[in-house]
Design an enzyme around this catalytic site. Structure first.
Site, PDB file in Angstrom:
ATOM      1  N   ASN A  35      35.427  49.487  49.277  1.00 21.96           N
ATOM      2  CA  ASN A  35      35.868  48.259  48.730  1.00 21.96           C
ATOM      3  C   ASN A  35      36.287  48.427  47.403  1.00 21.96           C
ATOM      4  OD1 ASN A  35      35.779  45.948  48.863  1.00 21.96           O
ATOM      5  ND2 ASN A  35      33.996  45.441  46.660  1.00 21.96           N
ATOM      6  N   SER A 124      19.176  42.610  42.965  1.00 19.02           N
ATOM      7  CA  SER A 124      19.717  40.804  42.825  1.00 19.02           C
ATOM      8  C   SER A 124      18.861  39.870  42.646  1.00 19.02           C
ATOM      9  CB  SER A 124      21.132  40.721  44.051  1.00 19.02           C
ATOM     10  OG  SER A 124      21.353  39.345  43.857  1.00 19.02           O
ATOM     11  N   TYR A 149      22.424  39.986  53.740  1.00 20.59           N
ATOM     12  CA  TYR A 149      22.695  40.452  52.269  1.00 20.59           C
ATOM     13  C   TYR A 149      21.739  40.395  51.063  1.00 20.59           C
ATOM     14  CZ  TYR A 149      24.507  41.477  47.488  1.00 20.59           C
ATOM     15  OH  TYR A 149      24.167  42.020  45.795  1.00 20.59           O
ATOM     16  N   LYS A 153      18.245  44.088  50.446  1.00 24.05           N
ATOM     17  CA  LYS A 153      18.478  44.229  49.097  1.00 24.05           C
ATOM     18  C   LYS A 153      16.720  43.599  48.858  1.00 24.05           C
ATOM     19  CE  LYS A 153      22.499  44.807  46.987  1.00 24.05           C
ATOM     20  NZ  LYS A 153      22.626  45.765  46.877  1.00 24.05           N
ATOM     21  N   ARG A 292      28.512  24.364  48.558  1.00 22.33           N
ATOM     22  CA  ARG A 292      28.773  25.647  49.831  1.00 22.33           C
ATOM     23  C   ARG A 292      27.482  25.889  50.315  1.00 22.33           C
ATOM     24  NH1 ARG A 292      30.778  31.601  46.921  1.00 22.33           N
ATOM     25  NH2 ARG A 292      28.791  30.703  45.984  1.00 22.33           N
ATOM     26  N   ASP A 295      23.511  28.096  48.196  1.00 19.38           N
ATOM     27  CA  ASP A 295      23.927  27.692  47.250  1.00 19.38           C
ATOM     28  C   ASP A 295      22.945  27.485  46.399  1.00 19.38           C
ATOM     29  OD1 ASP A 295      25.870  29.250  46.635  1.00 19.38           O
ATOM     30  OD2 ASP A 295      27.014  27.487  46.182  1.00 19.38           O
TER      31      ASP A 295
HETATM   32  P1  NAD Z   1      31.718  47.120  44.514  1.00 11.37           P
HETATM   33  O1  NAD Z   1      32.104  46.485  46.215  1.00 11.37           O
HETATM   34  O2  NAD Z   1      32.365  46.612  43.822  1.00 11.37           O
HETATM   35  O3  NAD Z   1      30.770  48.830  44.285  1.00 11.37           O
HETATM   36  C1  NAD Z   1      30.298  49.197  45.283  1.00 11.37           C
HETATM   37  C2  NAD Z   1      31.027  50.019  45.903  1.00 11.37           C
HETATM   38  O4  NAD Z   1      30.496  51.200  46.575  1.00 11.37           O
HETATM   39  C3  NAD Z   1      32.508  50.207  46.083  1.00 11.37           C
HETATM   40  O5  NAD Z   1      33.148  51.500  45.666  1.00 11.37           O
HETATM   41  C4  NAD Z   1      32.016  50.815  47.626  1.00 11.37           C
HETATM   42  O6  NAD Z   1      33.443  51.311  48.357  1.00 11.37           O
HETATM   43  C5  NAD Z   1      31.442  51.496  48.009  1.00 11.37           C
HETATM   44  N1  NAD Z   1      30.139  51.595  49.048  1.00 11.37           N
HETATM   45  C6  NAD Z   1      30.135  50.707  49.613  1.00 11.37           C
HETATM   46  N2  NAD Z   1      29.006  51.787  50.312  1.00 11.37           N
HETATM   47  C7  NAD Z   1      29.369  52.677  50.862  1.00 11.37           C
HETATM   48  C8  NAD Z   1      28.930  53.701  51.212  1.00 11.37           C
HETATM   49  N3  NAD Z   1      28.408  53.748  52.856  1.00 11.37           N
HETATM   50  N4  NAD Z   1      29.218  55.718  50.925  1.00 11.37           N
HETATM   51  C9  NAD Z   1      29.464  54.928  50.088  1.00 11.37           C
HETATM   52  N5  NAD Z   1      30.249  54.395  49.164  1.00 11.37           N
HETATM   53  C10 NAD Z   1      30.304  52.994  50.171  1.00 11.37           C
HETATM   54  O7  NAD Z   1      30.134  46.339  44.144  1.00 11.37           O
HETATM   55  P2  NAD Z   1      29.797  45.666  42.763  1.00 11.37           P
HETATM   56  O8  NAD Z   1      30.097  44.589  42.088  1.00 11.37           O
HETATM   57  O9  NAD Z   1      30.046  47.128  41.286  1.00 11.37           O
HETATM   58  O10 NAD Z   1      28.073  46.573  42.875  1.00 11.37           O
HETATM   59  C11 NAD Z   1      27.410  46.988  43.397  1.00 11.37           C
HETATM   60  C12 NAD Z   1      26.408  47.115  43.724  1.00 11.37           C
HETATM   61  O11 NAD Z   1      24.708  46.165  42.655  1.00 11.37           O
HETATM   62  C13 NAD Z   1      26.198  46.492  45.029  1.00 11.37           C
HETATM   63  O12 NAD Z   1      25.119  47.407  46.037  1.00 11.37           O
HETATM   64  C14 NAD Z   1      25.750  45.355  45.104  1.00 11.37           C
HETATM   65  O13 NAD Z   1      25.314  44.425  45.631  1.00 11.37           O
HETATM   66  C15 NAD Z   1      24.782  45.049  43.806  1.00 11.37           C
HETATM   67  N6  NAD Z   1      24.775  43.723  43.329  1.00 11.37           N
HETATM   68  C16 NAD Z   1      26.000  43.221  42.454  1.00 11.37           C
HETATM   69  C17 NAD Z   1      26.779  42.058  42.239  1.00 11.37           C
HETATM   70  C18 NAD Z   1      27.731  41.321  41.817  1.00 11.37           C
HETATM   71  O14 NAD Z   1      28.024  39.826  41.982  1.00 11.37           O
HETATM   72  N7  NAD Z   1      28.641  42.474  41.731  1.00 11.37           N
HETATM   73  C19 NAD Z   1      25.230  41.123  42.343  1.00 11.37           C
HETATM   74  C20 NAD Z   1      23.509  41.967  42.952  1.00 11.37           C
HETATM   75  C21 NAD Z   1      23.603  43.233  42.680  1.00 11.37           C
HETATM   76  N1  UFG Z   2      31.696  28.851  43.217  1.00 12.70           N
HETATM   77  C1  UFG Z   2      32.801  27.959  43.502  1.00 12.70           C
HETATM   78  N2  UFG Z   2      33.966  27.945  43.629  1.00 12.70           N
HETATM   79  C2  UFG Z   2      34.295  28.697  44.149  1.00 12.70           C
HETATM   80  C3  UFG Z   2      32.980  30.078  44.095  1.00 12.70           C
HETATM   81  C4  UFG Z   2      31.947  29.777  43.538  1.00 12.70           C
HETATM   82  O1  UFG Z   2      32.589  26.219  43.553  1.00 12.70           O
HETATM   83  O2  UFG Z   2      35.472  29.057  44.716  1.00 12.70           O
HETATM   84  C5  UFG Z   2      30.563  28.415  42.818  1.00 12.70           C
HETATM   85  C6  UFG Z   2      28.887  28.518  43.749  1.00 12.70           C
HETATM   86  O3  UFG Z   2      28.997  27.386  44.336  1.00 12.70           O
HETATM   87  C7  UFG Z   2      28.067  29.022  42.708  1.00 12.70           C
HETATM   88  C8  UFG Z   2      28.281  29.506  41.111  1.00 12.70           C
HETATM   89  O4  UFG Z   2      29.888  29.399  41.439  1.00 12.70           O
HETATM   90  O5  UFG Z   2      27.706  27.780  41.635  1.00 12.70           O
HETATM   91  C9  UFG Z   2      29.042  31.277  40.974  1.00 12.70           C
HETATM   92  O6  UFG Z   2      28.941  31.423  42.308  1.00 12.70           O
HETATM   93  P1  UFG Z   2      29.667  33.714  42.883  1.00 12.70           P
HETATM   94  O7  UFG Z   2      30.111  32.912  44.216  1.00 12.70           O
HETATM   95  O8  UFG Z   2      30.063  33.797  42.181  1.00 12.70           O
HETATM   96  O9  UFG Z   2      28.109  34.194  42.939  1.00 12.70           O
HETATM   97  P2  UFG Z   2      26.613  33.599  43.925  1.00 12.70           P
HETATM   98  O10 UFG Z   2      25.431  33.126  42.303  1.00 12.70           O
HETATM   99  O11 UFG Z   2      26.870  32.886  44.496  1.00 12.70           O
HETATM  100  O12 UFG Z   2      26.164  35.282  43.726  1.00 12.70           O
HETATM  101  C10 UFG Z   2      25.501  36.480  43.192  1.00 12.70           C
HETATM  102  C11 UFG Z   2      26.397  37.274  43.868  1.00 12.70           C
HETATM  103  C12 UFG Z   2      25.584  38.169  45.129  1.00 12.70           C
HETATM  104  C13 UFG Z   2      24.083  37.557  44.134  1.00 12.70           C
HETATM  105  C14 UFG Z   2      23.892  36.306  43.637  1.00 12.70           C
HETATM  106  C15 UFG Z   2      22.321  36.269  43.335  1.00 12.70           C
HETATM  107  O13 UFG Z   2      27.322  37.425  44.623  1.00 12.70           O
HETATM  108  O14 UFG Z   2      25.828  39.258  45.552  1.00 12.70           O
HETATM  109  O15 UFG Z   2      24.403  35.996  43.040  1.00 12.70           O
HETATM  110  O16 UFG Z   2      22.250  37.647  42.809  1.00 12.70           O
HETATM  111  F1  UFG Z   2      23.644  38.509  45.542  1.00 12.70           F
END
Ligand code: NAD
Ligand code: UFG
Length: 338
Positions: A35, A124, A149, A153, A292, A295
């Protein structure tokens, strides 16, 4: 001091790499680019003027992972490597459990073999589940997750806690992120989703630039001030700095700790859209649609513990988050590699 970022080429990992390098740490990144792409790390090097040792590998592949530990003197690991699309995890649960749990086991096994005793994990807010009341505090029990997902976690948190219980020398910090948005202030690195974005901010940015026609706001009948869901949005650079504080701490303290990384301040979806329009002088076409599934109406942190123990708190405003998201989108309309 050398920190291994597993999944470090992704959105949060690349921002964390910058802050670690700026703080004087050496950084090694291992990623399979499922990703992401290596261009994010090229840009990290340009921004910081420092080099990053980069390995293309699947963290599940312990033979390849061993080479990383063999060739580098790793002091701490940050485990970002995971699949993170909530909807996809519902349709492909086995893929999510396989990737997210196996990467964790593979890292712990290899760390054990090389006597590396410090690990920080990307958890998360989703692990608080549906039952706990907001604001979420680290002392609350993990709740019932609403999707695979989230369960990965929660399970990985359990795996880390059990492993630390069995090995008094293993230090673990579980970082529970709230909603990271924004991008580095240079506009050179940012979030680069594949296909149609699931998350709010990338969707808003893509509507603003004309790649998508219209944002659907999911539900305006929630029990919140304006009827739309509220979240604790946090600038990704503040989040990245939180990781540096966690590394500083874990290296000095044999701890097993959980920290919320959030601002403690909720904003609604409508507030996000209006702030984005005002700060950037652009229009974000939007309509109100159905809720959705899965949520929660509200999700925000009590962020006191990270301040009290790590001395960390957020510094960037919602305006900064909206400006930096737009700056990244404008400079990179097609992301890194497309
Ligand atoms: P991201 O997808 O941009 O980064 C994850 C990275 O891990 C990517 O570069 C992907 O290529 C790599 N990856 C996945 N599986 C792998 C594997 N088997 N071997 C090697 N590399 C692998 O996501 P992010 O937003 O940077 O999130 C990083 C971490 O934080 C994730 O674990 C995600 O679940 C967690 N997290 C993210 C959010 C969010 O909203 N972005 C919220 C809560 C937790
Ligand atoms: N939303 C919209 N329209 C869209 C996308 C999102 O209205 O097209 C709203 C959602 O309903 C929510 C808010 O925007 O109310 C935020 O939504 P996101 O999808 O950006 O984020 P979430 O809070 O649903 O989820 C995020 C991360 C998950 C994590 C979660 C709790 O994507 O990885 O926070 O930490 F699990």
């Amino acid at each position: 001091m050398t920190v291994l970022l597993a999944g470090g080429a992704g959105y949060i990992g690349s921002h964390t790499a910058i802050e670690l390098l700026n703080a004087g740490y050496d950084v090694v990144v291992a990623d399979n680019y499922s990703n992401s792409c290596p261009e994010s790390i090229n840009r990290v090097e340009k921004i910081t003027g420092k080099s990053v040792k980069l390995y293309e590998l699947d963290i599940k592949d312990t033979d390849k992972l061993e080479k990383v530990f063999e060739e580098n003197n790793i002091d701490a690991v940050i485990h970002f490597a995971g699949l993170k699309a909530v909807g996809e995890s519902v349709s492909k649960p086995v893929m999510y459990y396989r990737n997210n749990i196996d990467t964790t086991l593979s890292l712990l096994e290899t760390m054990g073999r090389y006597n590396v005793k410090n690990i920080i994990f990307s958890s998360s807010a989703t692990v608080y589940g549906e039952e706990n009341p907001v604001p979420y505090v680290e002392t609350m029990k993990r709740g019932v997750c609403t999707n695979p997902y989230g369960w990965t976690k929660a399970m990985m948190e359990q795996i880390f806690e059990d492993t630390a219980r069995a090995d008094a020398e293993l230090a673990v910090i579980l970082l529970r992120y709230f909603n990271p948005i924004g991008a580095h202030e240079s506009g050179m690195i940012g979030e680069d989703p594949n296909g149609i974005p699931n998350n709010l901010m990338p969707y808003v940015s893509q509507v603003a630039i004309g790649k998508r026609e219209c944002l659907t706001i999911f539900g305006n009948d929630y029990p919140t001030a304006d009827g739309t869901c509220t979240r604790d949005y946090i600038h990704v650079t503040d989040l990245a700095v939180g990781h540096v504080r966690a590394v500083d701490y874990i290296i000095k303290n044999k701890c097993v700790e959980i920290f919320n990384l959030g601002t403690g301040v909720p904003y609604s979806v409508t507030e996000i859209v209006e702030t984005f329009e005002r700060v950037n002088g652009v229009k974000v076409n939007h309509v109100y649609g159905a809720r959705r599934e899965g949520d929660l109406a509200e999700c925000y942190a009590n962020a006191d513990k990270a301040y009290e123990i790590l001395g960390w708190k957020t510094e960037r405003t919602l305006e900064d988050m909206c400006r930096d998201s737009w700056n990244w989108q404008k400079n990179n309309p097609d992301g890194y590699c497309k």
